[in-house]
Design an enzyme around this catalytic site. Structure first.
Site, PDB file in Angstrom:
ATOM      1  N   PRO A 246       0.581   3.599   0.940  1.00  0.00           N
ATOM      2  CG  PRO A 246       2.196   4.479  -0.492  1.00  0.00           C
ATOM      3  CD  PRO A 246       0.992   4.870   0.322  1.00  0.00           C
TER       4      PRO A 246
ATOM      5  CG  ASP B 285      -5.945  -4.355   5.400  1.00  0.00           C
ATOM      6  OD1 ASP B 285      -6.917  -4.903   5.939  1.00  0.00           O
ATOM      7  OD2 ASP B 285      -6.037  -3.565   4.443  1.00  0.00           O
TER       8      ASP B 285
ATOM      9  N   GLY C 163      -4.440  -0.702   3.977  1.00  0.00           N
ATOM     10  CA  GLY C 163      -3.365  -0.263   3.111  1.00  0.00           C
ATOM     11  C   GLY C 163      -3.907   0.535   1.942  1.00  0.00           C
ATOM     12  N   GLY C 164      -3.129   1.534   1.501  1.00  0.00           N
ATOM     13  CA  GLY C 164      -3.585   2.363   0.378  1.00  0.00           C
ATOM     14  C   GLY C 164      -4.771   3.207   0.766  1.00  0.00           C
ATOM     15  CG  ASP C 165      -8.649   5.552  -0.825  1.00  0.00           C
ATOM     16  OD1 ASP C 165      -8.594   6.652  -0.246  1.00  0.00           O
ATOM     17  OD2 ASP C 165      -9.720   5.053  -1.235  1.00  0.00           O
TER      18      ASP C 165
ATOM     19  CE  LYS D   6     -10.003 -10.270   4.209  1.00  0.00           C
ATOM     20  NZ  LYS D   6     -11.051  -9.675   3.353  1.00  0.00           N
TER      21      LYS D   6
ATOM     22  N   GLY E 254       6.578  -0.750  -3.049  1.00  0.00           N
ATOM     23  CA  GLY E 254       6.764   0.687  -3.214  1.00  0.00           C
ATOM     24  C   GLY E 254       6.674   1.456  -1.910  1.00  0.00           C
TER      25      GLY E 254
ATOM     26  CG  MET F 235      -4.478  -7.355  -5.307  1.00  0.00           C
ATOM     27  SD  MET F 235      -6.177  -7.476  -4.697  1.00  0.00           S
ATOM     28  CE  MET F 235      -7.041  -6.400  -5.856  1.00  0.00           C
TER      29      MET F 235
END
Length: 265
Positions: free
Chosen positions: A20, A43, A96-98, A65, A206, A177
């Site tokens: 995150p 990203d 980002g994230g998974d 993006k 976060g 989102m």
């Protein structure tokens, strides 16, 4: 069999979940992959401290993006990755994230495999899990919720999505989102029968500097986004487990206001 993380194995893709935001939430395997990267395709929301793990000589390519303005289409990103792999490079696709949680990782794996190239996926801490942990918000709880669902809240196609039964008593709904469409999301859920006074949390940035955890009621979600000038990235959590979170509490104030309105009626 040669490990995909063997530095001598050239010409391959490693999809890496960056978590995150906080670099401390990277997996050991993700760090190992970054350290051997020739090219990092990343990203836009990746913390610079994560990018710094890659070798100084590694090429760093942003495919960030933004809403209504994509620097590269998904097809172009796929082609970019494949082109670099064909030169013999180790390409880390940093997400980002998974990678497999609203990250289009599946599409990129399909493209790389179709090109006959090697690919590995290293999972990351999903944004929802990392943000919820920071806010002390358990997404499931024996006394409050026995089910959790994850959905994308983008405006495009929102009306066609069937979320019936995903939110309500004993259930938790996590929305990625959803900042721009928060008001529409609240209307959609209430039209499906979710109570207007269902607790909602908004977890902004976060695990990153300047993160905020805010708590309100479903009927107030859209207005709160405007009042608090919430910006992406942010996760929306709908459900009774929100009452357990360590968030700035707007629920009591709203409840008092609602009681005052009823008393004046």
């Amino acid at each position: 069999m040669v490990s995909l993380l063997d530095p001598n194995a050239r010409g391959r893709v490693i999809l890496v979940g960056a978590g995150p935001g906080d670099p401390g939430l990277l997996t050991v395997r993700a760090v190992e992959a970054l350290r051997i990267a020739d090219v990092v395709v990343h990203d836009g929301l990746i913390d610079m401290r994560v990018l710094d793990i890659a070798p100084v000589a590694a090429q760093r390519i942003s495919v960030a993006k933004k809403r209504d303005r994509h620097t590269l289409s998904q097809e172009a990103i796929n082609a970019l990755i494949i082109a670099h792999v064909k030169t013999g490079s180790i390409v880390v696709r940093l997400k980002g994230g998974d990678p497999f949680m609203f990250g289009r990782g599946g599409e990129e794996v399909e493209a790389v495999r179709a090109a006959g190239l090697k690919v590995e996926v290293i999972p990351g801490v999903s944004s929802a899990l990392g943000c919820a942990a920071e806010a002390m918000l358990p997404l499931t709880h024996r006394d409050w919720s026995s089910a959790v669902s994850f959905v994308a809240g983008t405006c495009q196609g929102l009306s066609e999505q069937n979320w019936s039964g995903l939110a309500g008593q004993g259930r938790t709904l996590v929305i990625y989102m959803g900042v721009t469409c928060a008001g529409l999301i609240a209307d959609k859920l209430m039209a499906d029968g979710v109570a207007p006074d269902m607790p909602v949390a908004v977890l902004e940035r976060g695990t990153l500097e300047g993160s905020r955890a805010m708590r309100t009621l479903l009927a107030d979600l859209g207005d709160m986004m405007i009042r608090e000038q919430v910006i992406s990235p942010a996760i929306i959590v709908v459900g009774e487990v929100v009452l357990l979170s360590d968030a700035e509490d707007r629920l009591r104030k709203l409840a008092v206001q609602a009681e005052t309105v009823r008393g004046d009626a």
